[in-house]
Write an enzyme that holds these catalytic residues in place. Structure first.
Site, short mmCIF file in Angstrom:
data_model
loop_
_atom_site.label_atom_id
_atom_site.label_comp_id
_atom_site.label_asym_id
_atom_site.label_seq_id
_atom_site.Cartn_x
_atom_site.Cartn_y
_atom_site.Cartn_z
N PRO A 18 18.40 -50.17 6.45
CA PRO A 18 18.94 -49.13 5.57
C PRO A 18 18.05 -48.93 4.34
O PRO A 18 17.52 -49.89 3.78
CB PRO A 18 20.30 -49.71 5.15
CG PRO A 18 20.10 -51.18 5.22
CD PRO A 18 19.11 -51.44 6.32
N GLY A 19 17.87 -47.69 3.96
CA GLY A 19 17.17 -47.38 2.72
C GLY A 19 18.13 -46.68 1.78
O GLY A 19 18.65 -47.26 0.83
N ARG A 20 18.44 -45.44 2.13
CA ARG A 20 19.28 -44.60 1.27
C ARG A 20 20.62 -45.26 0.93
O ARG A 20 21.06 -45.22 -0.22
CB ARG A 20 19.56 -43.27 1.99
CG ARG A 20 20.26 -42.24 1.13
CD ARG A 20 20.68 -41.03 1.97
NE ARG A 20 19.62 -40.57 2.84
CZ ARG A 20 18.68 -39.70 2.49
NH1 ARG A 20 18.67 -39.19 1.30
NH2 ARG A 20 17.77 -39.34 3.36
N ARG A 60 13.92 -33.59 -3.34
CA ARG A 60 14.87 -33.52 -2.22
C ARG A 60 15.54 -32.16 -2.03
O ARG A 60 15.63 -31.68 -0.91
CB ARG A 60 15.94 -34.62 -2.35
CG ARG A 60 15.36 -36.04 -2.22
CD ARG A 60 16.43 -37.10 -2.25
NE ARG A 60 17.30 -36.99 -1.09
CZ ARG A 60 18.49 -36.42 -1.09
NH1 ARG A 60 19.01 -35.93 -2.21
NH2 ARG A 60 19.18 -36.33 0.00
N TYR A 93 14.53 -30.84 1.73
CA TYR A 93 15.50 -30.79 2.83
C TYR A 93 16.93 -30.51 2.36
O TYR A 93 17.88 -31.05 2.89
CB TYR A 93 15.43 -32.01 3.75
CG TYR A 93 15.32 -33.39 3.10
CD1 TYR A 93 16.33 -33.90 2.31
CD2 TYR A 93 14.22 -34.20 3.35
CE1 TYR A 93 16.24 -35.16 1.76
CE2 TYR A 93 14.11 -35.48 2.80
CZ TYR A 93 15.12 -35.94 2.01
OH TYR A 93 15.03 -37.21 1.48
N CYS A 152 6.19 -23.62 -11.46
CA CYS A 152 5.99 -22.24 -10.96
C CYS A 152 6.16 -22.16 -9.45
O CYS A 152 5.20 -21.93 -8.72
CB CYS A 152 4.61 -21.76 -11.35
SG CYS A 152 4.24 -22.09 -13.06
N GLU A 153 7.36 -22.41 -8.96
CA GLU A 153 7.67 -22.32 -7.54
C GLU A 153 9.15 -21.93 -7.46
O GLU A 153 9.97 -22.51 -8.16
CB GLU A 153 7.55 -23.68 -6.83
CG GLU A 153 6.20 -24.34 -6.89
CD GLU A 153 5.28 -23.91 -5.76
OE1 GLU A 153 5.74 -23.22 -4.83
OE2 GLU A 153 4.09 -24.27 -5.84
C1 LIG Z 1 13.19 -43.86 6.96
C2 LIG Z 1 13.49 -44.96 7.90
C3 LIG Z 1 14.53 -45.86 7.64
C4 LIG Z 1 15.45 -45.72 6.45
O1 LIG Z 1 16.24 -44.58 6.55
P1 LIG Z 1 17.50 -44.39 5.55
O2 LIG Z 1 18.08 -43.10 5.95
O3 LIG Z 1 16.95 -44.37 4.17
O4 LIG Z 1 18.41 -45.52 5.78
C5 LIG Z 1 14.71 -46.90 8.51
N1 LIG Z 1 13.94 -47.06 9.61
C6 LIG Z 1 12.93 -46.20 9.90
C7 LIG Z 1 12.11 -46.44 11.10
C8 LIG Z 1 12.68 -45.13 9.07
O5 LIG Z 1 11.70 -44.28 9.35
#
Ligand SMILES: *Cc1c(COP(=O)(O)O)cnc(C)c1O
Length: 430
Positions: A288-290, A326, A330, A356-357
């Site tokens: 997980p990142g987000r 962001r 997207y 300027c966009e």
């Molecule tokens: C970007 C990515 C993540 C993390 O995605 P989140 O939506 O931020 O949780 C995990 N694994 C892979 C392979 C990714 O490309």
């Protein structure tokens, strides 16, 4: 959950009033809550407790050394996509042995760096990459641990730019070809098969696609486990974050509400995947990142001008698309709240930056508190894919980052200066 809420009409992060913080560090600036990151990590970790598992934070979401250090302290591993991210993890006190190296385009230098550092695994995305990692490992006299990223061809129901698990995406190997690719990997003497990996996309708010992807892969994982003595199955990242449309509420009751219209909680996610994964008897990795950092961050900005045209009202702020891309990239959504709570009736407006966009906007036709020049605002949910995607477009210096912990805050990245902006540039001698 998150730790941004109004206390006596002042928007605070944990116990720090953001207006005071903005005064001290200036705007625009990123601010993160340590408590939110820790709580998100622990809550997901607890929900997955029935499984032998490790949460590998996707460094690309927020790679500040202090954030990585905080997560390393929680016991996180790391999912990296470049040599630079590996360097950051090590610099932050993280363990290379708990890093999984993902990405479709690893270079020779990056593969060598990762092999020497002893990463846990290379997540491989093509046969060509498998052959190349085998070659590089052979030249170094090392054996590369590998997992193949398998594309389950499921629809994650998310924006097309952040959906990765359909067969038309560039990511991974199709389910139908996976066994063949594993046979090829097994035949290469400088590779050691250690796992299977999948990842279907980002900002997914429904547990079902995760369960669908896992269920589709389980027969393959069982076959591979029997054949190659697998160590782990990585089910990727992608857990979405939930936006509160009404108010900046950190209220746990709201965040845990079972009837939330767009709900994904760690518990709901775990409920969907744990029963499928338990019988495998494998270590489960998550990336997980987000989810861990998204709601932990806000971008603070000041309103510079309010511009009225016959059809529109624009609030022009000092942050811009180069600081937070962001919405332009997207259609990312950020709640916007004044740092001093307003009781005035909302007015429909665009919140835009000075670049300027036409893509330089944070909100379009959104009912928000009426803003005036000098007002301070926070764009919430800016902790993931915020600062890390920023650029110096229009020669705007990179922003500072601040980490709040309880009553205290610390600058964890200095605001760039004009000297920083031109560092490394050279005017050739005549
Ligand atoms: C970007 C990515 C993540 C993390 O995605 P989140 O939506 O931020 O949780 C995990 N694994 C892979 C392979 C990714 O490309």
């Amino acid at each position: 959950m998150h730790s941004f809420r109004y206390v006596n009409d002042q928007l605070t992060c944990e116990n720090v009033p953001l207006a005071a913080l903005a005064d001290a560090v200036g705007t625009p600036a990123y601010v993160y809550s340590a408590e939110t990151i820790r709580t998100n990590f622990r809550r997901l970790d607890r929900a997955l407790a029935p499984l032998d598992h490790r949460i590998c934070f996707a460094v690309k979401a927020n790679s500040n050394l202090a954030v990585l250090n905080l997560l390393a302290g929680e016991g996180a591993g790391f999912d990296i996509v470049s040599g630079g991210e590996l360097f950051r993890v090590q610099r932050a006190g993280g363990d290379a042995g708990h890093c999984t190296f993902a990405g479709v385009g690893k270079t020779r230098a990056e593969i060598e760096q990762a092999l020497r550092a002893g990463v846990h695994c290379f997540n491989v995305e093509s046969e060509a990459e498998l052959a190349f990692i085998d070659e590089v490992a052979g030249q170094l006299g090392l054996v590369a641990p590998v997992a193949v990223r398998v594309n389950p061809d499921v629809d994650a129901g998310t924006h097309k730019y952040i959906s990765t698990g359909k067969s038309k995406n560039k990511f991974g190997i199709g389910l139908d070809r996976a066994e063949q690719v594993y046979r090829e990997a097994a035949a290469r003497k400088n590779l050691r098969i250690v796992g299977v990996q999948t990842h279907i996309g980002s900002q997914i708010l429904d547990p079902k696609p995760f369960a669908e992807a896992v269920a589709k892969l389980i027969p393959l994982v069982e076959t591979l486990k029997a054949a190659y003595n697998l160590e782990f199955f990585s089910i990727g990242g992608g857990i979405g974050i939930v936006y509160d449309p009404a108010l900046a509420s950190g209220d746990p009751a709201w965040w845990n509400a079972a009837d939330h219209p767009r709900r994904i909680t760690p518990e709901a996610y775990a409920e969907a995947v744990v029963p499928l994964l338990l019988p495998l008897g494998l270590k489960i990795l998550l990336e997980p990142g987000r989810f861990l950092v998204g709601n932990a961050g806000a971008l603070l900005a000041e309103v510079l001008y309010v511009k009225e045209t016959p059809t529109k009202r624009f609030s022009i702020v000092d942050a811009a698309m180069n600081d937070l891309i962001r919405p332009a990239l997207y259609e990312g959504y950020h709640e916007i709240h004044p740092l001093t709570q307003s009781t005035a009736a909302p007015v429909v407006q665009d919140v835009v930056g000075p670049v300027c966009e036409s893509g330089d906007f944070f909100a379009q036709d959104r009912p928000l508190a009426p803003l005036a020049a000098g007002d301070l605002i926070a764009l919430l949910s800016a902790g993931a894919y915020g600062f890390v995607m920023s650029s110096t477009y229009n020669s705007r210096p990179l922003l500072p980052e601040v980490l709040v912990e309880g009553d205290t805050w610390r600058i964890i990245r200095e605001r760039q200066t004009y000297e920083d902006l031109v560092r490394g540039e050279i005017i050739p001698e005549q």
